[in-house]
Design an enzyme around this catalytic site. Structure first.
Site, PDB file in Angstrom:
ATOM      1  N   GLU A 110       1.191  -1.279   0.219  1.00 57.76           N
ATOM      2  CA  GLU A 110      -0.202  -0.081  -0.392  1.00 57.76           C
ATOM      3  C   GLU A 110       0.736   1.500  -0.219  1.00 57.76           C
ATOM      4  O   GLU A 110       0.107   1.829  -0.879  1.00 57.76           O
ATOM      5  CB  GLU A 110      -0.561  -0.295   0.853  1.00 57.76           C
ATOM      6  CG  GLU A 110      -2.320  -1.283   0.596  1.00 57.76           C
ATOM      7  CD  GLU A 110      -3.238  -0.516  -0.128  1.00 57.76           C
ATOM      8  OE1 GLU A 110      -3.015   1.086  -0.626  1.00 57.76           O
ATOM      9  OE2 GLU A 110      -3.432  -1.623  -0.078  1.00 57.76           O
ATOM     10  N   CYS A 154     -13.938  -0.746 -14.863  1.00 65.89           N
ATOM     11  CA  CYS A 154     -14.729   0.759 -15.013  1.00 65.89           C
ATOM     12  C   CYS A 154     -13.156   2.140 -14.852  1.00 65.89           C
ATOM     13  O   CYS A 154     -12.700   2.828 -13.985  1.00 65.89           O
ATOM     14  CB  CYS A 154     -15.235   1.194 -13.822  1.00 65.89           C
ATOM     15  SG  CYS A 154     -16.061   2.445 -13.879  1.00 65.89           S
ATOM     16  N   CYS A 169     -18.473  -1.223 -20.003  1.00 66.47           N
ATOM     17  CA  CYS A 169     -19.904  -1.348 -19.275  1.00 66.47           C
ATOM     18  C   CYS A 169     -20.557  -2.279 -18.968  1.00 66.47           C
ATOM     19  O   CYS A 169     -21.439  -3.224 -18.707  1.00 66.47           O
ATOM     20  CB  CYS A 169     -21.042  -0.220 -19.642  1.00 66.47           C
ATOM     21  SG  CYS A 169     -19.841   1.566 -18.357  1.00 66.47           S
ATOM     22  N   CYS A 177     -20.101  -5.234 -16.791  1.00 67.37           N
ATOM     23  CA  CYS A 177     -19.512  -4.503 -15.244  1.00 67.37           C
ATOM     24  C   CYS A 177     -21.018  -5.059 -14.515  1.00 67.37           C
ATOM     25  O   CYS A 177     -22.717  -5.173 -15.086  1.00 67.37           O
ATOM     26  CB  CYS A 177     -19.868  -2.852 -15.476  1.00 67.37           C
ATOM     27  SG  CYS A 177     -20.134  -2.396 -13.644  1.00 67.37           S
ATOM     28  N   CYS A 229     -26.403   1.833 -12.198  1.00 65.40           N
ATOM     29  CA  CYS A 229     -25.043   2.782 -13.000  1.00 65.40           C
ATOM     30  C   CYS A 229     -25.478   4.174 -12.873  1.00 65.40           C
ATOM     31  O   CYS A 229     -26.004   3.916 -14.200  1.00 65.40           O
ATOM     32  CB  CYS A 229     -23.736   2.193 -13.084  1.00 65.40           C
ATOM     33  SG  CYS A 229     -22.512   3.530 -13.529  1.00 65.40           S
TER      34      CYS A 229
HETATM   35 FE1  SF4 Z   1     -18.119   1.889 -14.443  1.00 62.70          FE
HETATM   36 FE2  SF4 Z   1     -20.923   2.305 -14.809  1.00 62.70          FE
HETATM   37 FE3  SF4 Z   1     -19.839   0.959 -16.498  1.00 62.70          FE
HETATM   38 FE4  SF4 Z   1     -19.767  -0.189 -14.458  1.00 62.70          FE
HETATM   39  S1  SF4 Z   1     -21.626   0.667 -15.166  1.00 62.70           S
HETATM   40  S2  SF4 Z   1     -18.665   0.490 -16.088  1.00 62.70           S
HETATM   41  S3  SF4 Z   1     -19.772   1.323 -12.721  1.00 62.70           S
HETATM   42  S4  SF4 Z   1     -19.469   3.539 -16.002  1.00 62.70           S
END
Ligand code: SF4
Length: 356
Positions: free
Chosen positions: A55, A210, A217, A220, A226
């Site tokens: 870290e 992201c 997306c 995701c 989102c």
């Molecule tokens: Fe990022 Fe939203 Fe796309 Fe998911 S849906 S990758 S959280 S911008």
């Protein structure tokens, strides 16, 4: 917080469940990480020394850059006691190239405190962690969550980006930081459901799905929650204020060679930029509009190097001399053949590459 999280019908439990299920399948393999085995947990526990070391190294630095440094450190100093017993110059030498050298000095100080005052055991509370040298709010939260699996609000750049997009926060950075932290806390604080994995899951989502440019997306796990995606503005977030031009500084760097073909170096003052590191002697670094006096006995080599620090750009003109009477006393002379082995900051490596 409830208002913030329900303003677009985000169900916290559902969000965390989706993030953790995604993490169980897609987590990155990292040298300091113990792979998660999902809800059943992993047989082995993370090594707090590895988590803390990684870290600190990862502050302002990418995972790809940190990897080889992390391996080098744990090979040379396998435990916090070993690192505490190291000579500071050796630590600085091994850190050379990672930048932000105050981190290395504090790393060594922190290892000494943990080794000598705490029997080599890292504390687990945020307060006690933050009392250690070089550990601020972010690092204490990360160590607490990742090393000890304790609830903590871990918010790095990746998580800020995910929050800005999930909640469609259009306020520019850095002004939006407190709000993004508050939003992240609404999803993380005090939750006992795999806090370490959850923090790392959000980091991994930010780094591999992201992403800063062109978020993926379609892959995701929380796309339907989102707001940034729903509003078609995800790739513009987090918004940023137009960057101010960095100040430009300049100065001289001295390439001093003695009759044996050795080159003069000095240990930089701890209070200067690159403090504690080995470097070629330089003049002060001053704003472009100010003039620097040329020293007698030095020849302007008519070449310069440029280097960009976080807060300013630097241009150093190289001045050469083979008259060591020009040199101050506390110089460290290094044979030319050894220059590539010195742990020099990148700025001075550039000069060596040009002159040697
Ligand atoms: Fe990022 Fe939203 Fe796309 Fe998911 S849906 S990758 S959280 S911008």
């Amino acid at each position: 917080m409830a208002n913030l999280t329900t303003s677009h019908n985000l169900n916290i439990d559902d969000f965390r469940h989706k993030i953790l299920s995604w993490y169980d399948k897609h987590q990155r393999t990292l040298p300091w990480r113990v792979p998660s085995k999902g809800e059943k947990g992993s047989k082995s526990k993370p090594n707090p020394y590895y988590v803390w070391l990684s870290e600190i190294m990862l502050q302002q630095t990418t995972v790809v850059t940190v990897g080889p440094y992390f391996h080098k450190f744990i090979e040379k100093w396998p435990t916090v006691h070993d690192l505490a017993s190291a000579i500071q110059d050796d630590v600085m030498h091994e850190w050379a190239g990672l930048g932000y050298y105050a981190r290395a000095r504090n790393l060594h100080k922190c290892a000494k405190v943990v080794s000598e005052e705490l029997d080599g055991v890292f504390p687990q509370t945020q307060k006690e962690l933050e009392e250690l040298p070089g550990i601020g709010g972010y690092t204490s939260a990360a160590v607490r969550a990742i090393a000890f699996n304790k609830p903590a609000n871990v918010v790095d750049g990746n998580i800020e980006r995910v929050m800005a997009r999930i909640y469609a926060v259009t306020q520019p950075m850095p002004d939006s930081k407190p709000r993004l932290k508050e939003l992240a806390a609404g999803l993380a604080d005090d939750r006992e459901d795999r806090p370490g994995d959850y923090a790392q899951a959000l980091m991994d989502l930010g780094s591999s799905v992201c992403t800063p440019k062109s978020p993926r997306c379609m892959l995701c796990p929380v796309r339907e929650m989102c707001l940034g995606y729903a509003q078609g503005i995800a790739d513009t977030l987090p918004a940023r204020k137009a960057k101010k031009a960095k100040p430009q500084k300049h100065g001289h760097v001295y390439w001093i060679e003695n009759k044996k073909g050795e080159i003069a170096f000095e240990r930089r003052d701890e209070k200067e930029m690159l403090g504690g590191m080995l470097g070629l002697p330089t003049s002060n670094w001053i704003e472009k509009s100010e003039k620097i006096e040329f020293k007698d006995g030095y020849e302007d080599k008519k070449v310069f190097i440029t280097h960009s620090f976080t807060h300013f750009d630097l241009k150093l003109h190289i001045q050469g001399s083979s008259n060591i009477k020009n040199a101050q006393k506390d110089l460290i002379w290094m044979p030319k053949s050894k220059l590539s082995e010195l742990g020099l900051p990148t700025l001075f490596k550039k000069v060596v590459k040009l002159m040697n």
